[in-house]
Design a protein around this motif. Structure first.
Motif, PDB file in Angstrom:
ATOM      1  N   ILE A 157      -4.411 -10.658  -2.818  1.00 33.78           N
ATOM      2  CA  ILE A 157      -3.162 -10.805  -2.078  1.00 33.78           C
ATOM      3  C   ILE A 157      -2.361  -9.514  -2.164  1.00 33.78           C
ATOM      4  N   GLU A 158      -1.450  -9.338  -1.223  1.00 36.13           N
ATOM      5  CA  GLU A 158      -0.568  -8.188  -1.215  1.00 36.13           C
ATOM      6  C   GLU A 158       0.792  -8.623  -1.743  1.00 36.13           C
ATOM      7  N   ALA A 159       1.198  -8.068  -2.876  1.00 37.15           N
ATOM      8  CA  ALA A 159       2.481  -8.430  -3.492  1.00 37.15           C
ATOM      9  C   ALA A 159       3.611  -7.578  -2.912  1.00 37.15           C
ATOM     10  N   LEU A 160       4.821  -8.094  -3.051  1.00 43.70           N
ATOM     11  CA  LEU A 160       6.005  -7.388  -2.574  1.00 43.70           C
ATOM     12  C   LEU A 160       6.787  -6.847  -3.764  1.00 43.70           C
ATOM     13  N   LEU A 161       7.031  -5.545  -3.752  1.00 45.51           N
ATOM     14  CA  LEU A 161       7.872  -4.903  -4.760  1.00 45.51           C
ATOM     15  C   LEU A 161       9.146  -4.442  -4.067  1.00 45.51           C
ATOM     16  N   PRO A 162      10.259  -5.219  -4.208  1.00 45.56           N
ATOM     17  CA  PRO A 162      11.508  -4.819  -3.539  1.00 45.56           C
ATOM     18  C   PRO A 162      11.997  -3.462  -4.042  1.00 45.56           C
ATOM     19  N   HIS A 163      12.608  -2.687  -3.170  1.00 44.15           N
ATOM     20  CA  HIS A 163      13.153  -1.393  -3.586  1.00 44.15           C
ATOM     21  C   HIS A 163      14.205  -1.567  -4.672  1.00 44.15           C
ATOM     22  N   THR A 164      14.874  -2.733  -4.673  1.00 44.14           N
ATOM     23  CA  THR A 164      15.892  -2.991  -5.695  1.00 44.14           C
ATOM     24  C   THR A 164      15.270  -3.235  -7.070  1.00 44.14           C
ATOM     25  N   GLU A 165      13.946  -3.473  -7.111  1.00 44.25           N
ATOM     26  CA  GLU A 165      13.259  -3.727  -8.380  1.00 44.25           C
ATOM     27  C   GLU A 165      12.447  -2.507  -8.840  1.00 44.25           C
ATOM     28  N   VAL A 166      12.726  -1.362  -8.229  1.00 42.54           N
ATOM     29  CA  VAL A 166      12.083  -0.107  -8.616  1.00 42.54           C
ATOM     30  C   VAL A 166      13.055   0.682  -9.487  1.00 42.54           C
ATOM     31  N   MET A 167      12.548   1.321 -10.529  1.00 40.33           N
ATOM     32  CA  MET A 167      13.409   2.071 -11.438  1.00 40.33           C
ATOM     33  C   MET A 167      14.048   3.271 -10.729  1.00 40.33           C
ATOM     34  N   PRO A 168      15.245   3.663 -11.154  1.00 31.78           N
ATOM     35  CA  PRO A 168      15.918   4.811 -10.529  1.00 31.78           C
ATOM     36  C   PRO A 168      15.021   6.045 -10.521  1.00 31.78           C
ATOM     37  N   GLY A 169      14.921   6.668  -9.374  1.00 29.39           N
ATOM     38  CA  GLY A 169      14.126   7.888  -9.252  1.00 29.39           C
ATOM     39  C   GLY A 169      12.656   7.661  -8.962  1.00 29.39           C
ATOM     40  N   GLU A 170      12.187   6.410  -9.046  1.00 30.21           N
ATOM     41  CA  GLU A 170      10.781   6.123  -8.781  1.00 30.21           C
ATOM     42  C   GLU A 170      10.510   6.102  -7.278  1.00 30.21           C
ATOM     43  N   LYS A 171       9.471   6.786  -6.890  1.00 30.51           N
ATOM     44  CA  LYS A 171       9.002   6.725  -5.508  1.00 30.51           C
ATOM     45  C   LYS A 171       7.482   6.677  -5.540  1.00 30.51           C
ATOM     46  N   PHE A 172       6.930   5.791  -4.725  1.00 27.60           N
ATOM     47  CA  PHE A 172       5.481   5.624  -4.708  1.00 27.60           C
ATOM     48  C   PHE A 172       4.931   5.986  -3.335  1.00 27.60           C
ATOM     49  N   LYS A 173       3.701   6.424  -3.357  1.00 32.19           N
ATOM     50  CA  LYS A 173       3.023   6.741  -2.092  1.00 32.19           C
ATOM     51  C   LYS A 173       1.733   5.933  -2.009  1.00 32.19           C
ATOM     52  N   HIS A 174       1.132   5.931  -0.841  1.00 34.14           N
ATOM     53  CA  HIS A 174      -0.106   5.186  -0.624  1.00 34.14           C
ATOM     54  C   HIS A 174      -1.174   5.605  -1.636  1.00 34.14           C
ATOM     55  N   GLY A 175      -1.784   4.598  -2.280  1.00 30.90           N
ATOM     56  CA  GLY A 175      -2.850   4.876  -3.227  1.00 30.90           C
ATOM     57  C   GLY A 175      -2.409   4.937  -4.673  1.00 30.90           C
ATOM     58  N   ASP A 176      -1.088   4.958  -4.930  1.00 27.84           N
ATOM     59  CA  ASP A 176      -0.605   4.982  -6.318  1.00 27.84           C
ATOM     60  C   ASP A 176      -0.947   3.672  -7.012  1.00 27.84           C
ATOM     61  N   ARG A 177      -1.460   3.772  -8.226  1.00 32.67           N
ATOM     62  CA  ARG A 177      -1.757   2.577  -9.033  1.00 32.67           C
ATOM     63  C   ARG A 177      -0.574   2.316  -9.961  1.00 32.67           C
ATOM     64  N   ILE A 178      -0.006   1.121  -9.880  1.00 32.69           N
ATOM     65  CA  ILE A 178       1.193   0.816 -10.669  1.00 32.69           C
ATOM     66  C   ILE A 178       1.061  -0.553 -11.330  1.00 32.69           C
ATOM     67  N   LYS A 179       1.865  -0.747 -12.359  1.00 33.82           N
ATOM     68  CA  LYS A 179       1.966  -2.045 -13.013  1.00 33.82           C
ATOM     69  C   LYS A 179       3.286  -2.681 -12.625  1.00 33.82           C
ATOM     70  N   GLY A 180       3.266  -4.007 -12.454  1.00 32.87           N
ATOM     71  CA  GLY A 180       4.474  -4.744 -12.101  1.00 32.87           C
ATOM     72  C   GLY A 180       4.516  -6.079 -12.823  1.00 32.87           C
ATOM     73  N   TYR A 181       5.691  -6.647 -12.863  1.00 33.46           N
ATOM     74  CA  TYR A 181       5.918  -7.927 -13.546  1.00 33.46           C
ATOM     75  C   TYR A 181       6.178  -8.991 -12.485  1.00 33.46           C
ATOM     76  N   ILE A 182       5.372 -10.057 -12.487  1.00 34.67           N
ATOM     77  CA  ILE A 182       5.516 -11.104 -11.469  1.00 34.67           C
ATOM     78  C   ILE A 182       6.760 -11.941 -11.771  1.00 34.67           C
ATOM     79  N   THR A 183       7.729 -11.878 -10.888  1.00 37.49           N
ATOM     80  CA  THR A 183       8.981 -12.616 -11.091  1.00 37.49           C
ATOM     81  C   THR A 183       8.998 -13.948 -10.345  1.00 37.49           C
ATOM     82  N   LYS A 184       8.255 -14.022  -9.231  1.00 36.89           N
ATOM     83  CA  LYS A 184       8.300 -15.252  -8.440  1.00 36.89           C
ATOM     84  C   LYS A 184       7.053 -15.370  -7.573  1.00 36.89           C
ATOM     85  N   VAL A 185       6.540 -16.603  -7.470  1.00 37.89           N
ATOM     86  CA  VAL A 185       5.434 -16.908  -6.557  1.00 37.89           C
ATOM     87  C   VAL A 185       5.890 -18.069  -5.678  1.00 37.89           C
ATOM     88  N   GLU A 186       5.901 -17.846  -4.378  1.00 39.88           N
ATOM     89  CA  GLU A 186       6.412 -18.846  -3.441  1.00 39.88           C
ATOM     90  C   GLU A 186       5.369 -19.161  -2.375  1.00 39.88           C
TER      91      GLU A 186
END
Length: 360
Positions: A157-186
């Protein structure tokens, strides 16, 4: 439809876990609508699919009445008894009305229904997989972003990472591998929706679980986390084994464990402190790296007055109050910090006030 179609349904049941009977019931319901739409019929009909050979038959259902007012829905008692002498008033008579070319419509409808049910089943499986992973950490690859979200591929599945949940100064580009914390599944009309965060305190906790085997094994327990994402965090730990230093386990040899977490969080500073059942020690530890002289606790108000050496005051408070603020979040207590000289001045003021009151 034919016997091969029925066999295909059996195969789907094994591979996708979708009940064959549920699929056939859904196809029959869809064929009723298809019959009425394609043959402009307002009759009350029933569709029957033979479970062995796949043969499809359509039956008009009519109620036995004395006087027929609507021939599409009713049949006279005499006419009914010509079909079967046992029919009585109010019985339901079924008369086959299967059109000659109904097989083509049946095949198209069946394909649509099966495809839809497979899609729904796959979405349900994905939802069940991820609903159990709420509050867990995931690794994904950034696919794209718009003005609201980064879209992160988690495989199924494709998860959604809101811009409001990104740390200050973080910017990602296509292909970046990142870790995230699942806050909600709807559940949504387009399938399961998974929301992830890079700023949630739970991400810090899960990262330490990944890096510190003692936490994963339950020897060391994470008691509390306070975080100002991208800047500084505090994590309180406690060891269930007297021979294991909780803070040392989290720091690792030459700081390698905590440094791995810091690197994942783009340089975020992390204070690791000992948790204590004694609230005074707990609050004192939470203000680390500042050294605390004493802690006075007001239980009713959940307020603690903390005394620090003069040269430790700025360290205890932190830049723009950050250290004190994080300590308060970590302990869930209000913390009032005073230096030795401030405490002496307050005591002198109290003494002067008392003397003035006596003179009066």
């Amino acid at each position: 439809m034919n016997a091969e179609f029925i066999e295909a349904l059996y195969q789907l049941e094994k591979e996708k876990g979708i009940s064959k009977d549920i699929l056939i019931d859904a196809i029959e319901a869809a064929l009723i609508s298809g019959y009425k739409r394609n043959f402009h019929s307002a009759q009350n009909v029933r569709v029957d699919i033979n479970r062995d050979n796949g043969q499809v038959r359509v039956f008009a259902r009519k109620t036995v009445v004395e006087e027929v007012l609507d021939p599409r829905m009713e049949i006279s008692l005499d006419a009914a008894q010509e079909i079967n002498a046992t029919y009585q008033l109010d019985d339901i008579v079924e008369i086959e009305v299967t059109p000659a070319d109904f097989g083509r419509i049946a095949a198209q409808t069946a394909k649509q229904v099966v495809t839809q049910r497979i899609r729904e089943a796959e979405r349900s499986i994905i939802y069940q997989d991820f609903i159990d992973r709420e509050d867990d950490i995931v690794t994904g690859i950034v696919q794209r972003n718009d003005n609201r979200y980064y879209y992160v591929d988690l495989g199924k599945i494709e998860a959604l990472l809101p811009h409001t949940e990104v740390m200050p100064g973080e910017k990602f580009k296509h292909g970046d591998r990142i870790k995230g914390y699942i806050t909600k599944v709807e559940k949504s009309t387009k399938g399961p929706q998974v929301l992830v965060s890079r700023t949630h305190p739970g991400l810090l906790k899960r990262l330490f679980e990944l890096e510190v085997p003692e936490i994963f094994d339950g020897v060391v327990e994470v008691k509390a986390v306070a975080r100002e994402a991208g800047q500084r965090s505090k994590i309180a730990v406690h060891s269930q084994d007297d021979d294991v230093d909780a803070v040392g386990a989290c720091v690792g040899h030459r700081g390698v464990r905590v440094q791995t977490v810091v690197d994942e969080l783009r340089g975020e500073k992390i204070d690791i402190v000992h948790w204590s059942e004694d609230i005074r020690d707990w609050i004192s530890n939470a203000l680390s790296p500042a050294k605390v002289l004493s802690v006075e606790v007001l239980d009713n108000d959940k307020v603690a007055r903390v005394l620090v050496p003069d040269h430790q005051l700025s360290l205890a408070i932190g830049k723009e109050g950050q250290n004190a603020r994080l300590a308060a979040k970590l302990t869930n207590w209000k913390i009032d910090i005073k230096s030795e000289s401030e405490m002496v001045a307050d005591e002198q003021d109290d003494s002067i006030l008392t003397t003035d009151q006596i003179d009066d």
